[in-house]
Scaffold this active site. Sequence first.
Site, PDB file in Angstrom:
ATOM      1  N   ARG A 108       0.822  -1.229   0.000  1.00  0.00           N
ATOM      2  CA  ARG A 108       0.000   0.000   0.000  1.00  0.00           C
ATOM      3  C   ARG A 108       0.849   1.270   0.000  1.00  0.00           C
ATOM      4  O   ARG A 108       0.391   2.311  -0.446  1.00  0.00           O
ATOM      5  CB  ARG A 108      -0.950   0.010   1.208  1.00  0.00           C
ATOM      6  N   CYS A 143      -9.721  -2.338   5.740  1.00  0.00           N
ATOM      7  CA  CYS A 143     -11.194  -2.379   5.740  1.00  0.00           C
ATOM      8  C   CYS A 143     -11.833  -1.251   6.556  1.00  0.00           C
ATOM      9  O   CYS A 143     -12.943  -0.805   6.225  1.00  0.00           O
ATOM     10  CB  CYS A 143     -11.691  -3.742   6.204  1.00  0.00           C
ATOM     11  N   GLN A 170     -14.672  -3.167  15.402  1.00  0.00           N
ATOM     12  CA  GLN A 170     -14.447  -3.989  14.209  1.00  0.00           C
ATOM     13  C   GLN A 170     -14.868  -5.443  14.411  1.00  0.00           C
ATOM     14  O   GLN A 170     -14.628  -6.044  15.473  1.00  0.00           O
ATOM     15  CB  GLN A 170     -12.966  -3.905  13.813  1.00  0.00           C
ATOM     16  N   LYS A 199      -2.481   2.151  10.320  1.00  0.00           N
ATOM     17  CA  LYS A 199      -2.945   1.990   8.928  1.00  0.00           C
ATOM     18  C   LYS A 199      -4.054   2.994   8.622  1.00  0.00           C
ATOM     19  O   LYS A 199      -4.053   3.640   7.568  1.00  0.00           O
ATOM     20  CB  LYS A 199      -3.482   0.566   8.705  1.00  0.00           C
ATOM     21  N   HIS A 235     -17.825  -3.284  10.129  1.00  0.00           N
ATOM     22  CA  HIS A 235     -17.067  -2.426  11.052  1.00  0.00           C
ATOM     23  C   HIS A 235     -17.865  -1.150  11.293  1.00  0.00           C
ATOM     24  O   HIS A 235     -18.246  -0.434  10.352  1.00  0.00           O
ATOM     25  CB  HIS A 235     -15.712  -2.051  10.445  1.00  0.00           C
TER      26      HIS A 235
HETATM   27  N1  NAP Z   1     -10.910 -10.275   6.679  1.00  0.00           N
HETATM   28  C1  NAP Z   1     -11.060  -9.001   6.332  1.00  0.00           C
HETATM   29  O1  NAP Z   1     -12.086  -8.349   6.669  1.00  0.00           O
HETATM   30  C2  NAP Z   1     -10.026  -8.298   5.491  1.00  0.00           C
HETATM   31  C3  NAP Z   1     -10.339  -7.041   4.997  1.00  0.00           C
HETATM   32  C4  NAP Z   1      -9.413  -6.362   4.206  1.00  0.00           C
HETATM   33  C5  NAP Z   1      -8.194  -6.943   3.943  1.00  0.00           C
HETATM   34  N2  NAP Z   1      -7.888  -8.182   4.465  1.00  0.00           N
HETATM   35  C6  NAP Z   1      -6.593  -8.767   4.102  1.00  0.00           C
HETATM   36  O2  NAP Z   1      -6.830  -9.781   3.136  1.00  0.00           O
HETATM   37  C7  NAP Z   1      -5.899 -10.854   3.278  1.00  0.00           C
HETATM   38  C8  NAP Z   1      -6.673 -12.143   3.493  1.00  0.00           C
HETATM   39  O3  NAP Z   1      -7.439 -12.012   4.697  1.00  0.00           O
HETATM   40  P1  NAP Z   1      -8.467 -13.113   5.171  1.00  0.00           P
HETATM   41  O4  NAP Z   1      -9.172 -12.522   6.322  1.00  0.00           O
HETATM   42  O5  NAP Z   1      -9.234 -13.636   4.026  1.00  0.00           O
HETATM   43  O6  NAP Z   1      -7.452 -14.268   5.689  1.00  0.00           O
HETATM   44  P2  NAP Z   1      -7.761 -15.821   5.957  1.00  0.00           P
HETATM   45  O7  NAP Z   1      -9.195 -16.015   6.214  1.00  0.00           O
HETATM   46  O8  NAP Z   1      -6.794 -16.228   6.996  1.00  0.00           O
HETATM   47  O9  NAP Z   1      -7.386 -16.542   4.558  1.00  0.00           O
HETATM   48  C9  NAP Z   1      -6.052 -16.675   4.114  1.00  0.00           C
HETATM   49  C10 NAP Z   1      -6.014 -17.375   2.757  1.00  0.00           C
HETATM   50  O10 NAP Z   1      -4.643 -17.440   2.331  1.00  0.00           O
HETATM   51  C11 NAP Z   1      -4.278 -18.808   2.097  1.00  0.00           C
HETATM   52  N3  NAP Z   1      -2.882 -19.024   2.509  1.00  0.00           N
HETATM   53  C12 NAP Z   1      -2.377 -19.042   3.765  1.00  0.00           C
HETATM   54  N4  NAP Z   1      -1.037 -19.276   3.732  1.00  0.00           N
HETATM   55  C13 NAP Z   1      -0.704 -19.420   2.434  1.00  0.00           C
HETATM   56  C14 NAP Z   1       0.510 -19.713   1.747  1.00  0.00           C
HETATM   57  N5  NAP Z   1       1.666 -19.885   2.407  1.00  0.00           N
HETATM   58  N6  NAP Z   1       0.481 -19.794   0.396  1.00  0.00           N
HETATM   59  C15 NAP Z   1      -0.669 -19.634  -0.295  1.00  0.00           C
HETATM   60  N7  NAP Z   1      -1.858 -19.369   0.294  1.00  0.00           N
HETATM   61  C16 NAP Z   1      -1.873 -19.264   1.643  1.00  0.00           C
HETATM   62  C17 NAP Z   1      -5.249 -19.637   2.924  1.00  0.00           C
HETATM   63  O11 NAP Z   1      -5.339 -20.943   2.362  1.00  0.00           O
HETATM   64  P3  NAP Z   1      -5.585 -22.273   3.247  1.00  0.00           P
HETATM   65  O12 NAP Z   1      -7.072 -22.343   3.510  1.00  0.00           O
HETATM   66  O13 NAP Z   1      -5.106 -23.366   2.372  1.00  0.00           O
HETATM   67  O14 NAP Z   1      -4.784 -22.106   4.505  1.00  0.00           O
HETATM   68  C18 NAP Z   1      -6.528 -18.808   2.754  1.00  0.00           C
HETATM   69  O15 NAP Z   1      -7.102 -19.091   1.520  1.00  0.00           O
HETATM   70  C19 NAP Z   1      -5.001 -10.482   4.460  1.00  0.00           C
HETATM   71  O16 NAP Z   1      -3.826  -9.889   3.975  1.00  0.00           O
HETATM   72  C20 NAP Z   1      -5.842  -9.463   5.234  1.00  0.00           C
HETATM   73  O17 NAP Z   1      -5.052  -8.566   5.970  1.00  0.00           O
HETATM   74  C21 NAP Z   1      -8.789  -8.877   5.218  1.00  0.00           C
END
Ligand code: NAP
Length: 339
Positions: A108, A143, A170, A199, A235
């Site tokens: 970012r 977010c 949040q 952030k 949020h």
């Molecule tokens: N949640 C939110 O509201 C939100 C909002 C804005 C931004 N974000 C950002 O978006 C990103 C994802 O967030 P999330 O909440 O969706 O996380 P999450 O639920 O923990 O999902 C992570 C994903 O990444 C995969 N992964 C983990 N380790 C990996 C590796 N070494 N190689 C390839 N894939 C891998 C996981 O696959 P497996 O299932 O196989 O482990 C899963 O599909 C983060 O950077 C977060 O900061 C999140």
Amino acid sequence: MKKKVAVLGATGMVGQRFVSLLNEHPYFEVTSLYASKNSAGKKYKDAVNWVIEPPLPSYAKDVVLKSFDERVEEDIVFSALPKEVADTLEIDLAKEGKFVFSNTASHRFDPFVPILIPEVNPHHIEAVKYQKTEGFIITNANCSTTGLVIPLKALMEKFTVKSVFVVTMQAISGAGINGLSALLIQGNVLPYIEKEEEKIESETRKILGEFKDGFILKSLPVFARANRVPVREGHTEVVFVETDADCEDAKLAFKNFVGIPQEISLPTAPEKPILLHEEMFRPQPVLDVNSGKGMSVSVGRIRKNNGFLTFTLLSHNTIRGAAGGSVLNAEFALKEGFI
Ligand SMILES: NC(=O)c1ccc[n+]([C@@H]2O[C@H](COP(=O)([O-])OP(=O)(O)OC[C@H]3O[C@@H](n4cnc5c(N)ncnc54)[C@H](OP(=O)(O)O)[C@@H]3O)[C@@H](O)[C@H]2O)c1
């Protein structure tokens, strides 16, 4: 013909939203889903722990998940990866010529990477022309930042804004699918989210700033306090804005605010980026989180006191604040000829 896209991190909180929002999308067709090595080789329906309310779309059920041992073939990539994976991988993909729409904090603040919200800073997309890669990276904001800057932009179009204070509440889903133990959050409020306040403060200044051969941050004091609350999605933020706008001015500015996505009718653009509530008990996550299919920011409880306009906002963290925001960015980039 639809453009083929890959979703990275497809089994996570944000990845599931991508899989859902890209179902029958008019511009994009999902042809690959990536996750970690633990999930690779499995059918999506067997690997994913589907936790969002729309049913798992049938197109995705039998797609076999890939790991990054397999090359990404698609030109357009939606990334919902953990930061430590995205740090290098997203750069490598951009070098290979991919158009990466990222949700991660990794890039970012890279010199020419925009934090794009097309209703707020559409001209920042010009920055991708300066990236020294064949493809590019366009990021979403954090977010909580996304929900904040949309009403701020509506105010700043008409009034002076001198400083901003924000207190967030949040949702748990913001911490990822395995993010928080029930023991920590059930019946509780956690008064700290790592790196979140920094952030919100820095991203707000970048998004509301200028791009002229480089980003010029907005000179605007922003103070944030971030809390995790036992809410599933959405949020909520209480905002104090030092401004010359009075309550009626602000209501009108919020009500009338539209941006380019509305003008050019992008498929994921909500009709109203801001939905104004006059009732005292709104917005609430239970009632309002899905407003505008999760893409509208709900605003209410508007008051003016001692030079500060105060209001409460609610924004969907995995739709407007993540996957929906990225899909809107890709629609905008495509329509503006950047893809
Ligand atoms: N949640 C939110 O509201 C939100 C909002 C804005 C931004 N974000 C950002 O978006 C990103 C994802 O967030 P999330 O909440 O969706 O996380 P999450 O639920 O923990 O999902 C992570 C994903 O990444 C995969 N992964 C983990 N380790 C990996 C590796 N070494 N190689 C390839 N894939 C891998 C996981 O696959 P497996 O299932 O196989 O482990 C899963 O599909 C983060 O950077 C977060 O900061 C999140």
